[in-house]
Design an enzyme around this catalytic site. Structure first.
Site, mmCIF file in Angstrom:
data_model
loop_
_atom_site.group_PDB
_atom_site.id
_atom_site.type_symbol
_atom_site.label_atom_id
_atom_site.label_comp_id
_atom_site.label_asym_id
_atom_site.label_seq_id
_atom_site.Cartn_x
_atom_site.Cartn_y
_atom_site.Cartn_z
ATOM 1 N N GLU A 61 -13.783 44.850 9.828
ATOM 2 C CA GLU A 61 -15.006 44.099 10.142
ATOM 3 C C GLU A 61 -16.103 45.107 10.415
ATOM 4 O O GLU A 61 -15.927 46.027 11.212
ATOM 5 C CB GLU A 61 -14.823 43.226 11.390
ATOM 6 C CG GLU A 61 -14.044 41.961 11.130
ATOM 7 C CD GLU A 61 -14.052 41.030 12.353
ATOM 8 O OE1 GLU A 61 -15.063 40.970 13.074
ATOM 9 O OE2 GLU A 61 -13.025 40.392 12.569
ATOM 10 N N GLU A 120 -2.438 39.284 9.479
ATOM 11 C CA GLU A 120 -3.818 39.592 9.087
ATOM 12 C C GLU A 120 -4.047 41.100 9.189
ATOM 13 O O GLU A 120 -3.539 41.745 10.112
ATOM 14 C CB GLU A 120 -4.758 38.833 10.033
ATOM 15 C CG GLU A 120 -6.221 38.896 9.662
ATOM 16 C CD GLU A 120 -7.087 37.989 10.558
ATOM 17 O OE1 GLU A 120 -6.716 36.815 10.798
ATOM 18 O OE2 GLU A 120 -8.121 38.473 11.029
ATOM 19 N N ASP A 160 -7.441 43.516 9.114
ATOM 20 C CA ASP A 160 -8.900 43.344 9.164
ATOM 21 C C ASP A 160 -9.724 44.599 9.077
ATOM 22 O O ASP A 160 -9.480 45.543 9.822
ATOM 23 C CB ASP A 160 -9.309 42.820 10.566
ATOM 24 C CG ASP A 160 -8.930 41.398 10.801
ATOM 25 O OD1 ASP A 160 -8.944 40.628 9.857
ATOM 26 O OD2 ASP A 160 -8.631 41.080 11.965
ATOM 27 N N GLY A 177 -22.222 44.601 22.262
ATOM 28 C CA GLY A 177 -21.635 43.551 23.086
ATOM 29 C C GLY A 177 -22.502 42.297 23.215
ATOM 30 O O GLY A 177 -22.347 41.533 24.160
#
Ligand SMILES: *[C@@H]1O[C@H](CO)[C@@H](O)[C@H](O)[C@H]1NC(C)=O
Ligand SMILES: *[C@@H]1O[C@H](CO)[C@@H](O)[C@H](O)[C@H]1NC(C)=O
Length: 287
Positions: A105, A101, A103, A199
């Site tokens: 994001e 993969e 990524d 977070g």
């Protein structure tokens, strides 16, 4: 002397422009909407794709083709305004338990605060290779080009052609590389307010829904399409001169830009997170 303009002078640029449009603009040709019950849409005769998210569902799409190496560009305009809690994921991935993969994001934020661009690389099931960045522009004000170059030697993540991250093939020091499994492009817009923004401290403001991200100018013309166990690149070996991307590396000028990004905009690098790897960094961090 009378200026000599042939018909070709006028027609040629027009033909070139039409050709570029024809090969890059039809998202119907390259993309399948995969989920979201009408929240993902291809518009304007295939020129534009939008994903949306509301409190009931997000949405997503995938490429029709699988690729084994490629240089793939997409222009994306991210969710504007208060996008805290939303995640726009854009990635290449294979299937199965030992998947590969690559990524991108994009983690949203409250209005006026910066998005976080989170990147990761999984090779044969092993991830934990996060690097995160802020961007040097507002990614919601306009479209910007997010590119993945994936060839047998390296993976280069770029934003508007500026390299932000390089992941080298480090098989010789014992890190598995992404060299066997074909991958598809996937993208989705979803809610991750349990962790995405500061977070998980900042929750999604559903009064702002639906949240929408837009995509255009998907370009996988320089990629090896994998189909029925063989690569489109193997069947046309004579076109080697068109496949410079298969041996592309970062030249001195672009490396300077990579350093600029890493110095000024990188906010997390797993290769310098001592506390996380008390027994020593992963082997590729030494390269
Ligand atoms: C949101 O903004 C805060 C404050 O500027 C920043 O620390 C954080 O990295 C930003 N991004 C996310 C996803 O929380
Ligand atoms: C792949 O194989 C399937 C079934 O054997 C066949 O129908 C299809 O045309 C093949 N596709 C290509 C691109 O060769």
């Amino acid at each position: 002397m009378a200026p000599k303009f042939s018909t070709a002078t006028f027609i040629l640029p027009f033909l070139i422009i039409s050709f570029i449009k024809a090969v890059s603009a039809n998202l119907h040709k390259d993309i399948d909407i995969t989920w979201g019950d009408g929240r993902a849409r291809i518009l304007n005769n295939g020129e534009l794709l939008t994903l949306s998210l509301d409190r009931y569902s997000g949405s997503g799409f995938q490429s029709k083709n699988e690729y084994l190496y490629g240089k793939i560009d997409m222009q994306i305009k991210l969710v504007p305004g208060n996008s805290a809690g939303t995640v726009t994921a854009y990635y290449l991935s294979s299937n199965g338990p030992t998947h590969d993969e690559i990524d991108f994001e994009f983690l949203g934020n409250i209005s006026g605060e910066p998005y976080t661009l989170h990147t990761n690389v999984y090779s044969q099931g092993k991830g934990d290779r996060e690097q995160q960045f802020h961007l040097w522009f507002d990614p919601t004000a306009d479209f910007h080009t997010y590119s993945i170059l994936w060839n047998p030697q390296r993976i280069i993540f770029s934003v508007d052609t500026i390299p932000i991250r390089e992941f080298k093939n480090s098989v010789f020091v014992g890190a598995a590389y992404l060299n066997r499994q074909p991958m598809r492009i996937y993208s989705s817009l979803w809610d991750a307010d349990d962790w995405a923004t500061r977070g998980g401290l900042v929750k999604t403001d559903w009064s702002q829904a639906p949240f929408t991200a837009a995509y255009r100018n998907f370009n996988a013309n320089n990629a090896c399409v994998w189909s029925n166990g063989s690569s489109s690149c193997d069947s046309s070996p004579t076109k080697g001169e068109k496949k410079g991307w298969l041996i592309e590396e970062i030249d001195a000028k672009r490396r300077e830009k990579l350093r600029w990004v890493q110095k000024n905009y990188m906010i997390y690098n797993y290769c310098s997170d001592v506390g996380r790897f008390p027994k020593g960094f992963p082997p590729e961090c030494a390269i």
